[in-house]
Design a protein around this motif. Structure first.
Motif, PDB file in Angstrom:
ATOM      1  N   UNK A 180      -0.476   1.341   2.200  1.00 39.77           N
ATOM      2  CA  UNK A 180      -0.483   2.349   3.257  1.00 39.77           C
ATOM      3  C   UNK A 180      -1.738   3.205   3.149  1.00 39.77           C
ATOM      4  N   UNK A 181      -2.124   3.511   1.906  1.00 36.19           N
ATOM      5  CA  UNK A 181      -3.265   4.404   1.692  1.00 36.19           C
ATOM      6  C   UNK A 181      -3.841   4.174   0.301  1.00 36.19           C
ATOM      7  N   UNK A 182      -5.147   4.286   0.199  1.00 39.55           N
ATOM      8  CA  UNK A 182      -5.841   4.234  -1.087  1.00 39.55           C
ATOM      9  C   UNK A 182      -6.709   5.475  -1.207  1.00 39.55           C
ATOM     10  N   UNK A 183      -6.733   6.067  -2.396  1.00 35.53           N
ATOM     11  CA  UNK A 183      -7.657   7.162  -2.636  1.00 35.53           C
ATOM     12  C   UNK A 183      -8.015   7.203  -4.115  1.00 35.53           C
ATOM     13  N   UNK A 184      -8.958   8.042  -4.441  1.00 34.36           N
ATOM     14  CA  UNK A 184      -9.412   8.175  -5.821  1.00 34.36           C
ATOM     15  C   UNK A 184      -9.393   9.641  -6.219  1.00 34.36           C
ATOM     16  N   UNK A 185      -9.252   9.864  -7.518  1.00 41.68           N
ATOM     17  CA  UNK A 185      -9.375  11.202  -8.076  1.00 41.68           C
ATOM     18  C   UNK A 185     -10.767  11.295  -8.689  1.00 41.68           C
ATOM     19  N   UNK A 186     -11.451  12.386  -8.404  1.00 41.79           N
ATOM     20  CA  UNK A 186     -12.826  12.567  -8.889  1.00 41.79           C
ATOM     21  C   UNK A 186     -12.849  13.732  -9.874  1.00 41.79           C
ATOM     22  N   UNK A 187     -13.419  13.476 -11.033  1.00 36.60           N
ATOM     23  CA  UNK A 187     -13.601  14.514 -12.036  1.00 36.60           C
ATOM     24  C   UNK A 187     -15.047  14.491 -12.511  1.00 36.60           C
ATOM     25  N   UNK A 188     -15.689  15.634 -12.500  1.00 33.31           N
ATOM     26  CA  UNK A 188     -17.081  15.758 -12.936  1.00 33.31           C
ATOM     27  C   UNK A 188     -18.007  14.781 -12.223  1.00 33.31           C
ATOM     28  N   UNK A 189     -17.759  14.574 -10.943  1.00 32.88           N
ATOM     29  CA  UNK A 189     -18.630  13.724 -10.132  1.00 32.88           C
ATOM     30  C   UNK A 189     -18.402  12.238 -10.265  1.00 32.88           C
ATOM     31  N   UNK A 190     -17.385  11.813 -11.029  1.00 33.12           N
ATOM     32  CA  UNK A 190     -17.094  10.386 -11.213  1.00 33.12           C
ATOM     33  C   UNK A 190     -15.633  10.095 -10.896  1.00 33.12           C
ATOM     34  N   UNK A 191     -15.373   8.868 -10.489  1.00 35.06           N
ATOM     35  CA  UNK A 191     -13.995   8.443 -10.224  1.00 35.06           C
ATOM     36  C   UNK A 191     -13.247   8.372 -11.542  1.00 35.06           C
ATOM     37  N   UNK A 192     -12.130   9.085 -11.617  1.00 30.46           N
ATOM     38  CA  UNK A 192     -11.341   9.059 -12.849  1.00 30.46           C
ATOM     39  C   UNK A 192     -10.064   8.238 -12.704  1.00 30.46           C
ATOM     40  N   UNK A 193      -9.556   8.098 -11.469  1.00 36.08           N
ATOM     41  CA  UNK A 193      -8.381   7.251 -11.277  1.00 36.08           C
ATOM     42  C   UNK A 193      -8.280   6.787  -9.834  1.00 36.08           C
ATOM     43  N   UNK A 194      -7.614   5.647  -9.678  1.00 31.20           N
ATOM     44  CA  UNK A 194      -7.363   5.042  -8.377  1.00 31.20           C
ATOM     45  C   UNK A 194      -5.882   5.218  -8.064  1.00 31.20           C
ATOM     46  N   UNK A 195      -5.578   5.573  -6.814  1.00 27.94           N
ATOM     47  CA  UNK A 195      -4.187   5.778  -6.421  1.00 27.94           C
ATOM     48  C   UNK A 195      -3.907   4.973  -5.157  1.00 27.94           C
ATOM     49  N   UNK A 196      -2.777   4.283  -5.160  1.00 29.08           N
ATOM     50  CA  UNK A 196      -2.363   3.464  -4.019  1.00 29.08           C
ATOM     51  C   UNK A 196      -0.968   3.878  -3.598  1.00 29.08           C
ATOM     52  N   UNK A 197      -0.789   4.088  -2.308  1.00 29.81           N
ATOM     53  CA  UNK A 197       0.543   4.334  -1.746  1.00 29.81           C
ATOM     54  C   UNK A 197       0.987   3.034  -1.086  1.00 29.81           C
ATOM     55  N   UNK A 198       2.133   2.526  -1.506  1.00 30.11           N
ATOM     56  CA  UNK A 198       2.662   1.265  -0.988  1.00 30.11           C
ATOM     57  C   UNK A 198       3.971   1.494  -0.248  1.00 30.11           C
ATOM     58  N   UNK A 199       4.152   0.770   0.840  1.00 33.15           N
ATOM     59  CA  UNK A 199       5.454   0.682   1.495  1.00 33.15           C
ATOM     60  C   UNK A 199       6.076  -0.611   0.978  1.00 33.15           C
ATOM     61  N   UNK A 200       7.149  -0.496   0.209  1.00 34.48           N
ATOM     62  CA  UNK A 200       7.778  -1.695  -0.337  1.00 34.48           C
ATOM     63  C   UNK A 200       9.098  -1.938   0.385  1.00 34.48           C
ATOM     64  N   UNK A 201       9.370  -3.209   0.632  1.00 34.91           N
ATOM     65  CA  UNK A 201      10.645  -3.560   1.253  1.00 34.91           C
ATOM     66  C   UNK A 201      11.495  -4.288   0.232  1.00 34.91           C
ATOM     67  N   UNK A 202      12.791  -4.037   0.340  1.00 36.03           N
ATOM     68  CA  UNK A 202      13.715  -4.688  -0.573  1.00 36.03           C
ATOM     69  C   UNK A 202      15.055  -4.865   0.123  1.00 36.03           C
ATOM     70  N   UNK A 203      15.818  -5.819  -0.373  1.00 33.67           N
ATOM     71  CA  UNK A 203      17.136  -6.095   0.176  1.00 33.67           C
ATOM     72  C   UNK A 203      18.120  -5.122  -0.456  1.00 33.67           C
TER      73      UNK A 203
END
Length: 66
Positions: free
Chosen positions: A38-61
């Motif tokens: 659904x969405x991807x973003x990154x966390x930036x610390x001291x001018x560099x990417x420190x982590x990647x974050x993904x929001x997923x829509x998951x389907x399940x029975x």
């Protein structure tokens, strides 16, 4: 089927963040079927990417209880 959103985080990549989210959801939700980014973003610390974050829509029975 039901759809819900989950978020995964990784210091490596968006793919690793997505994998983490699916693996974590799989510990408590049965019959996972599809995960859609659904969405991807990154966390930036001291001018560099420190982590990647993904929001997923998951389907399940799910069981209706009838």
């Amino acid at each position: 089927y039901r759809v819900t959103e989950v978020i995964g985080v990784s210091s490596e990549s968006w793919e690793a963040a997505a994998r983490s989210a699916v693996e974590t959801a799989g510990k408590t939700v049965r019959d996972l079927r599809v995960a859609e980014v659904v969405r991807e973003d990154v966390t930036i610390e001291n001018g560099s990417v420190s982590s990647f974050r993904v929001r997923l829509a998951i389907s399940f029975k799910y069981e209706s209880g009838d």
